[in-house]
Design an enzyme around this catalytic site. Structure first.
Site, PDB file in Angstrom:
ATOM      1  N   ASN A  10       0.859  -1.182   0.000  1.00 54.80           N
ATOM      2  CA  ASN A  10       0.000   0.000   0.000  1.00 54.80           C
ATOM      3  C   ASN A  10       0.903   1.243   0.000  1.00 54.80           C
ATOM      4  O   ASN A  10       1.680   1.454   0.937  1.00 54.80           O
ATOM      5  CB  ASN A  10      -0.892  -0.032   1.254  1.00 54.80           C
ATOM      6  CG  ASN A  10      -1.833   1.147   1.298  1.00 54.80           C
ATOM      7  OD1 ASN A  10      -1.419   2.288   1.078  1.00 54.80           O
ATOM      8  ND2 ASN A  10      -3.088   0.899   1.609  1.00 54.80           N
ATOM      9  N   HIS A  13       0.961   6.273   1.670  1.00 56.36           N
ATOM     10  CA  HIS A  13       1.742   7.249   2.434  1.00 56.36           C
ATOM     11  C   HIS A  13       2.882   7.871   1.633  1.00 56.36           C
ATOM     12  O   HIS A  13       3.475   8.858   2.079  1.00 56.36           O
ATOM     13  CB  HIS A  13       2.218   6.639   3.747  1.00 56.36           C
ATOM     14  CG  HIS A  13       1.058   6.316   4.640  1.00 56.36           C
ATOM     15  ND1 HIS A  13       0.045   7.220   4.875  1.00 56.36           N
ATOM     16  CD2 HIS A  13       0.704   5.192   5.302  1.00 56.36           C
ATOM     17  CE1 HIS A  13      -0.865   6.658   5.657  1.00 56.36           C
ATOM     18  NE2 HIS A  13      -0.491   5.434   5.930  1.00 56.36           N
ATOM     19  N   HIS A  53      -5.648   3.645  -1.809  1.00 53.13           N
ATOM     20  CA  HIS A  53      -6.984   3.944  -1.314  1.00 53.13           C
ATOM     21  C   HIS A  53      -7.360   5.340  -1.790  1.00 53.13           C
ATOM     22  O   HIS A  53      -6.749   6.323  -1.378  1.00 53.13           O
ATOM     23  CB  HIS A  53      -6.964   3.879   0.219  1.00 53.13           C
ATOM     24  CG  HIS A  53      -8.300   4.080   0.861  1.00 53.13           C
ATOM     25  ND1 HIS A  53      -8.476   3.987   2.225  1.00 53.13           N
ATOM     26  CD2 HIS A  53      -9.529   4.363   0.353  1.00 53.13           C
ATOM     27  CE1 HIS A  53      -9.756   4.192   2.519  1.00 53.13           C
ATOM     28  NE2 HIS A  53     -10.408   4.434   1.397  1.00 53.13           N
ATOM     29  N   ARG A  55      -9.561   7.998  -1.272  1.00 56.42           N
ATOM     30  CA  ARG A  55     -10.523   8.416  -0.249  1.00 56.42           C
ATOM     31  C   ARG A  55     -11.379   9.558  -0.756  1.00 56.42           C
ATOM     32  O   ARG A  55     -10.947  10.355  -1.599  1.00 56.42           O
ATOM     33  CB  ARG A  55      -9.772   8.848   1.018  1.00 56.42           C
ATOM     34  CG  ARG A  55      -8.987   7.721   1.675  1.00 56.42           C
ATOM     35  CD  ARG A  55      -8.444   8.151   3.015  1.00 56.42           C
ATOM     36  NE  ARG A  55      -9.504   8.287   3.979  1.00 56.42           N
ATOM     37  CZ  ARG A  55      -9.666   7.491   5.044  1.00 56.42           C
ATOM     38  NH1 ARG A  55      -8.813   6.528   5.299  1.00 56.42           N
ATOM     39  NH2 ARG A  55     -10.665   7.680   5.866  1.00 56.42           N
ATOM     40  N   ARG A  59      -7.202  12.766   0.679  1.00 63.17           N
ATOM     41  CA  ARG A  59      -6.130  13.246   1.567  1.00 63.17           C
ATOM     42  C   ARG A  59      -4.744  12.806   1.118  1.00 63.17           C
ATOM     43  O   ARG A  59      -3.760  13.437   1.447  1.00 63.17           O
ATOM     44  CB  ARG A  59      -6.374  12.817   3.006  1.00 63.17           C
ATOM     45  CG  ARG A  59      -6.202  11.345   3.250  1.00 63.17           C
ATOM     46  CD  ARG A  59      -6.415  10.990   4.689  1.00 63.17           C
ATOM     47  NE  ARG A  59      -7.766  11.331   5.121  1.00 63.17           N
ATOM     48  CZ  ARG A  59      -8.306  10.868   6.250  1.00 63.17           C
ATOM     49  NH1 ARG A  59      -7.604  10.101   7.052  1.00 63.17           N
ATOM     50  NH2 ARG A  59      -9.533  11.185   6.581  1.00 63.17           N
ATOM     51  N   GLU A  80      -8.469   0.329  -3.059  1.00 63.50           N
ATOM     52  CA  GLU A  80      -9.317   0.312  -1.858  1.00 63.50           C
ATOM     53  C   GLU A  80     -10.282   1.469  -1.970  1.00 63.50           C
ATOM     54  O   GLU A  80      -9.886   2.586  -2.348  1.00 63.50           O
ATOM     55  CB  GLU A  80      -8.469   0.557  -0.605  1.00 63.50           C
ATOM     56  CG  GLU A  80      -7.698  -0.616  -0.137  1.00 63.50           C
ATOM     57  CD  GLU A  80      -6.889  -0.271   1.109  1.00 63.50           C
ATOM     58  OE1 GLU A  80      -7.134   0.781   1.737  1.00 63.50           O
ATOM     59  OE2 GLU A  80      -5.988  -1.033   1.416  1.00 63.50           O
ATOM     60  N   THR A 111      -7.893   3.557   7.962  1.00 67.10           N
ATOM     61  CA  THR A 111      -9.081   2.736   8.131  1.00 67.10           C
ATOM     62  C   THR A 111      -9.034   2.050   9.495  1.00 67.10           C
ATOM     63  O   THR A 111      -8.092   1.320   9.788  1.00 67.10           O
ATOM     64  CB  THR A 111      -9.140   1.671   7.017  1.00 67.10           C
ATOM     65  OG1 THR A 111      -8.882   2.331   5.783  1.00 67.10           O
ATOM     66  CG2 THR A 111     -10.497   1.023   6.953  1.00 67.10           C
ATOM     67  N   GLU A 161     -10.487  -9.515   3.116  1.00 69.57           N
ATOM     68  CA  GLU A 161      -9.225  -9.128   3.730  1.00 69.57           C
ATOM     69  C   GLU A 161      -9.524  -9.022   5.215  1.00 69.57           C
ATOM     70  O   GLU A 161     -10.306  -8.157   5.643  1.00 69.57           O
ATOM     71  CB  GLU A 161      -8.713  -7.798   3.174  1.00 69.57           C
ATOM     72  CG  GLU A 161      -7.380  -7.401   3.816  1.00 69.57           C
ATOM     73  CD  GLU A 161      -6.740  -6.180   3.166  1.00 69.57           C
ATOM     74  OE1 GLU A 161      -6.856  -6.009   1.934  1.00 69.57           O
ATOM     75  OE2 GLU A 161      -6.130  -5.390   3.924  1.00 69.57           O
ATOM     76  N   HIS A 201      -3.416  -4.634   7.690  1.00 70.97           N
ATOM     77  CA  HIS A 201      -3.477  -3.524   8.643  1.00 70.97           C
ATOM     78  C   HIS A 201      -2.544  -3.786   9.817  1.00 70.97           C
ATOM     79  O   HIS A 201      -2.702  -4.756  10.548  1.00 70.97           O
ATOM     80  CB  HIS A 201      -4.892  -3.264   9.178  1.00 70.97           C
ATOM     81  CG  HIS A 201      -5.144  -1.798   9.414  1.00 70.97           C
ATOM     82  ND1 HIS A 201      -4.623  -1.128  10.495  1.00 70.97           N
ATOM     83  CD2 HIS A 201      -5.805  -0.876   8.685  1.00 70.97           C
ATOM     84  CE1 HIS A 201      -4.978   0.145  10.424  1.00 70.97           C
ATOM     85  NE2 HIS A 201      -5.698   0.325   9.327  1.00 70.97           N
TER      86      HIS A 201
HETATM   87  N1  PXP Z   1      -5.594  -2.999   4.180  1.00 73.11           N
HETATM   88  C1  PXP Z   1      -6.540  -2.048   4.246  1.00 73.11           C
HETATM   89  C2  PXP Z   1      -7.915  -2.396   3.804  1.00 73.11           C
HETATM   90  C3  PXP Z   1      -6.245  -0.742   4.691  1.00 73.11           C
HETATM   91  O1  PXP Z   1      -7.209   0.178   4.743  1.00 73.11           O
HETATM   92  C4  PXP Z   1      -4.913  -0.453   5.054  1.00 73.11           C
HETATM   93  C5  PXP Z   1      -4.564   0.923   5.533  1.00 73.11           C
HETATM   94  O2  PXP Z   1      -4.659   1.818   4.499  1.00 73.11           O
HETATM   95  C6  PXP Z   1      -3.960  -1.467   4.946  1.00 73.11           C
HETATM   96  C7  PXP Z   1      -4.325  -2.729   4.529  1.00 73.11           C
HETATM   97  C8  PXP Z   1      -2.525  -1.231   5.279  1.00 73.11           C
HETATM   98  O3  PXP Z   1      -2.396  -0.981   6.641  1.00 73.11           O
HETATM   99  P1  PXP Z   1      -0.984  -0.523   7.194  1.00 73.11           P
HETATM  100  O4  PXP Z   1      -0.704   0.802   6.551  1.00 73.11           O
HETATM  101  O5  PXP Z   1      -1.201  -0.427   8.663  1.00 73.11           O
HETATM  102  O6  PXP Z   1      -0.004  -1.547   6.794  1.00 73.11           O
END
Ligand code: PXP
Length: 251
Positions: A10, A13, A53, A55, A59, A80, A111, A161, A201
């Site tokens: 992901n 960031h 994602h 959003r 953001r 996402e 999330t 997931e 997550h």
């Molecule tokens: N899976 C989903 C559905 C998420 O919303 C997120 C956070 O954006 C992640 C995985 C990744 O989480 P993390 O950034 O804590 O690894």
């Protein structure tokens, strides 16, 4: 691509960092960092898919990022999204390989909880059908609870997931047995009802060892830890470290 547990990275960031400076001047010639370049580095280092994602408040990831990534991602693109009409229209245009439906609350930083699939079966079924109609596989991001797993199968999802956030937080506090137990049971149940089992997550190299106890996992989605770790060792090395930690997994 790897044969074992797959890694979805992901890169939200990366965009968070870009937006911190360039939110008001997206057309500037020196905009950095590039999400497309980040995706390329992740893929070269062994990512099996790239997750973003989009959003509602934009953001971090912007619409243009999603279209650019659709062009450039050579592995799989996982979008996402919350189940809103506006974002669904964009998804139907982009045609990601996968969509992961997530809850979305403007106040949260990331999330926080799983999607309440059981509480909105009708609306989700319609969205799942529209996405599958364009060839996109659909995942539902849920807490490892029996009712949510049954509902995910009922809406026609291809995958779930499982939300690992509660486990990750408890593990960091020296606990997490109960949360791990819920993930183990959830993964068994999801497979029994025919769903592919992914997880995500809060996953880190540090908690991966215990997460290996969860059966049936196919893909992990990991963001924050990898982008954070990239500051010390670089993004490619962060991915390689994670792949190494994941290589102990056998379902
Ligand atoms: N899976 C989903 C559905 C998420 O919303 C997120 C956070 O954006 C992640 C995985 C990744 O989480 P993390 O950034 O804590 O690894």
């Amino acid at each position: 691509m790897s044969d074992g547990l797959k890694l979805g990275v992901n890169i939200d960031h990366i965009a968070t960092l870009r937006q911190a400076r360039y939110r008001t001047m997206p057309e500037a010639g020196n905009v950095e960092p590039s999400v497309v370049e980040a995706a390329r580095i992740c893929e070269e280092a062994g990512a099996d898919s790239i997750t973003v994602h989009l959003r509602v408040d934009r953001r971090h990831i912007q619409d243009a990022d999603v279209f650019a990534l659709r062009e450039k991602v050579a592995t799989k693109l996982n979008l996402e999204m919350g189940n809103t009409a506006e974002i669904l229209e964009i998804a139907l245009e982009v045609k990601p390989d996968y969509v992961c439906l997530v809850p979305e609350n403007r106040q949260e930083v990331t999330t926080e909880g799983g999607l309440d699939v059981a509480g909105q079966v009708g609306a989700l079924k319609a969205t799942v059908e529209r996405l599958q109609g364009i060839g996109t596989e659909v995942s539902l991001f849920i807490d490892p609870e029996a009712a949510q797993i049954e509902a995910s199968a009922a809406v026609g999802g291809d995958m779930v997931e499982l939300h690992t956030g509660a486990f990750a937080n408890a593990f960091a506090a020296g606990e997490g047995e109960e949360e791990l137990g819920s993930l183990i049971e959830g993964a068994k149940q999801a497979r029994e009802v025919g769903l592919q089992v992914n997880a995500g997550h809060g996953i880190t190299v540090g908690n991966m060892g215990r997460l290996c106890e969860v059966p049936n996992l196919v893909e992990l989605n990991i963001g924050h830890h990898l982008v954070s770790r990239a500051m010390a060792v670089g993004l490619g090395e962060a991915i390689r470290e994670m792949r190494e930690a994941m290589s102990q997994y056998s379902s």
